[in-house]
Design a protein around this motif. Structure first.
Motif, short mmCIF file in Angstrom:
data_model
loop_
_atom_site.label_atom_id
_atom_site.label_comp_id
_atom_site.label_asym_id
_atom_site.label_seq_id
_atom_site.Cartn_x
_atom_site.Cartn_y
_atom_site.Cartn_z
N ASP A 98 0.98 -0.74 0.01
CA ASP A 98 0.21 -0.40 -0.40
C ASP A 98 0.97 1.61 -0.04
N VAL A 99 2.27 1.54 -0.73
CA VAL A 99 2.54 2.31 -0.78
C VAL A 99 2.47 3.05 -1.85
N SER A 100 2.92 4.08 -2.89
CA SER A 100 2.67 4.24 -4.22
C SER A 100 4.09 5.04 -4.19
N PHE A 101 4.16 5.32 -5.76
CA PHE A 101 5.66 5.44 -6.16
C PHE A 101 5.33 6.17 -6.84
N LEU A 102 6.27 7.35 -6.85
CA LEU A 102 6.03 8.81 -7.52
C LEU A 102 7.77 9.01 -7.95
N ALA A 103 7.39 9.14 -9.94
CA ALA A 103 8.72 9.21 -10.79
C ALA A 103 9.21 10.83 -10.79
N LYS A 104 10.70 10.44 -10.71
CA LYS A 104 11.06 12.18 -10.73
C LYS A 104 11.51 12.36 -11.78
N PRO A 105 11.84 14.05 -12.95
CA PRO A 105 11.02 15.02 -11.94
C PRO A 105 9.71 14.52 -12.19
N TYR A 106 8.59 15.33 -10.86
CA TYR A 106 7.09 15.32 -10.65
C TYR A 106 6.49 15.50 -12.33
N GLU A 107 6.15 14.40 -12.21
CA GLU A 107 5.38 15.41 -13.33
C GLU A 107 3.59 15.42 -12.70
N SER A 108 2.57 16.91 -13.20
CA SER A 108 2.01 17.40 -12.67
C SER A 108 1.03 16.85 -12.54
N GLY A 109 0.02 16.64 -13.45
CA GLY A 109 -0.81 15.45 -13.76
C GLY A 109 -0.35 14.16 -12.64
N ARG A 110 0.64 13.39 -12.37
CA ARG A 110 0.44 12.06 -11.65
C ARG A 110 0.68 12.63 -10.65
N LEU A 111 1.21 13.64 -9.99
CA LEU A 111 1.61 14.58 -8.79
C LEU A 111 0.19 14.29 -8.48
N ARG A 112 -1.02 15.38 -9.15
CA ARG A 112 -2.24 15.66 -8.18
C ARG A 112 -3.13 14.05 -8.48
N THR A 113 -2.52 13.39 -9.34
CA THR A 113 -3.24 11.97 -9.02
C THR A 113 -3.23 11.62 -8.15
N ILE A 114 -2.05 11.47 -7.45
CA ILE A 114 -1.54 11.02 -6.13
C ILE A 114 -2.15 12.06 -5.10
N LEU A 115 -2.11 13.23 -5.30
CA LEU A 115 -2.59 13.78 -4.33
C LEU A 115 -4.32 13.37 -3.75
N ASP A 116 -4.61 13.27 -5.02
CA ASP A 116 -5.98 13.46 -4.87
C ASP A 116 -6.68 11.79 -4.12
N GLU A 117 -5.63 11.20 -4.12
CA GLU A 117 -6.27 9.47 -3.29
C GLU A 117 -5.67 9.39 -2.42
N VAL A 118 -4.70 10.64 -2.56
CA VAL A 118 -4.23 10.46 -0.27
C VAL A 118 -5.04 11.67 0.18
N ALA A 119 -5.78 12.29 -0.28
CA ALA A 119 -6.55 13.19 -0.11
C ALA A 119 -7.89 12.24 0.37
N ALA A 120 -8.55 11.23 -0.73
CA ALA A 120 -9.39 10.35 -0.76
C ALA A 120 -9.01 9.41 0.66
N ARG A 121 -8.10 8.89 0.87
CA ARG A 121 -7.81 7.87 1.90
C ARG A 121 -8.40 9.36 3.16
N LEU A 122 -7.04 9.92 3.35
CA LEU A 122 -7.19 10.65 4.56
C LEU A 122 -9.15 11.49 4.56
N ALA A 123 -9.75 11.13 4.12
CA ALA A 123 -11.45 12.30 4.29
C ALA A 123 -12.09 10.68 5.10
N SER A 124 -11.61 8.65 4.24
CA SER A 124 -12.55 8.34 4.92
C SER A 124 -11.52 8.02 6.28
N TRP A 125 -10.51 7.92 6.62
CA TRP A 125 -9.88 8.09 8.06
C TRP A 125 -11.08 9.06 9.15
#
Length: 127
Positions: A98-125
């Motif tokens: 359950d760990v995500s991988f994000l390649a550098k340099p950070y591509e804005s779309g992929r970073l946004r997807t990761i941040l949306d996933e993180v926000a959804a997981r936090l909201a579920s708590w």
């Protein structure tokens, strides 16, 4: 609510750390910063409100980002972890579950997807 949005950025390159921290702050996160795994662990011990860790893989010191991810998963199991690297692509079984991988340099779309996933997981708590 700010308590649920605390994140730790672990990155030894100051400009990369600042860039990611700024992006996270712009999306509403309370950001803590560390330049090594040892510093990250000390911050996590002091700031129990941190629920998300973004860590680079290659860092100075005795513990790299993958070892830090395993340590955090064992010590603080519900923590959301995102591992990143511009040089290393973790193979199967190298990262904790359950760990995500994000390649550098950070591509804005992929970073946004990761941040949306993180926000959804936090909201579920939040109950």
């Amino acid at each position: 609510m700010a308590e649920q949005r605390a994140v730790l950025v672990v990155e030894d390159e100051p400009l990369v750390r600042l860039d990611l921290a700024t992006r996270l702050e712009d999306t509403g996160f309370l950001v803590f910063e560390a330049s090594s795994a040892a510093e990250a662990i000390a911050i996590l011990e002091r700031h129990t409100q941190i629920r998300v860790v973004f860590t680079d893989i290659q860092m100075p010191g005795d513990m790299d980002g993958l070892a830090l991810a395993r340590y955090v998963r064992d010590r603080w199991p519900p923590t959301i972890i995102v591992v990143s690297s511009g040089r290393v692509q973790p193979g199967p079984g190298e990262m904790p579950d359950d760990v995500s991988f994000l390649a550098k340099p950070y591509e804005s779309g992929r970073l946004r997807t990761i941040l949306d996933e993180v926000a959804a997981r936090l909201a579920s708590w939040v109950h």
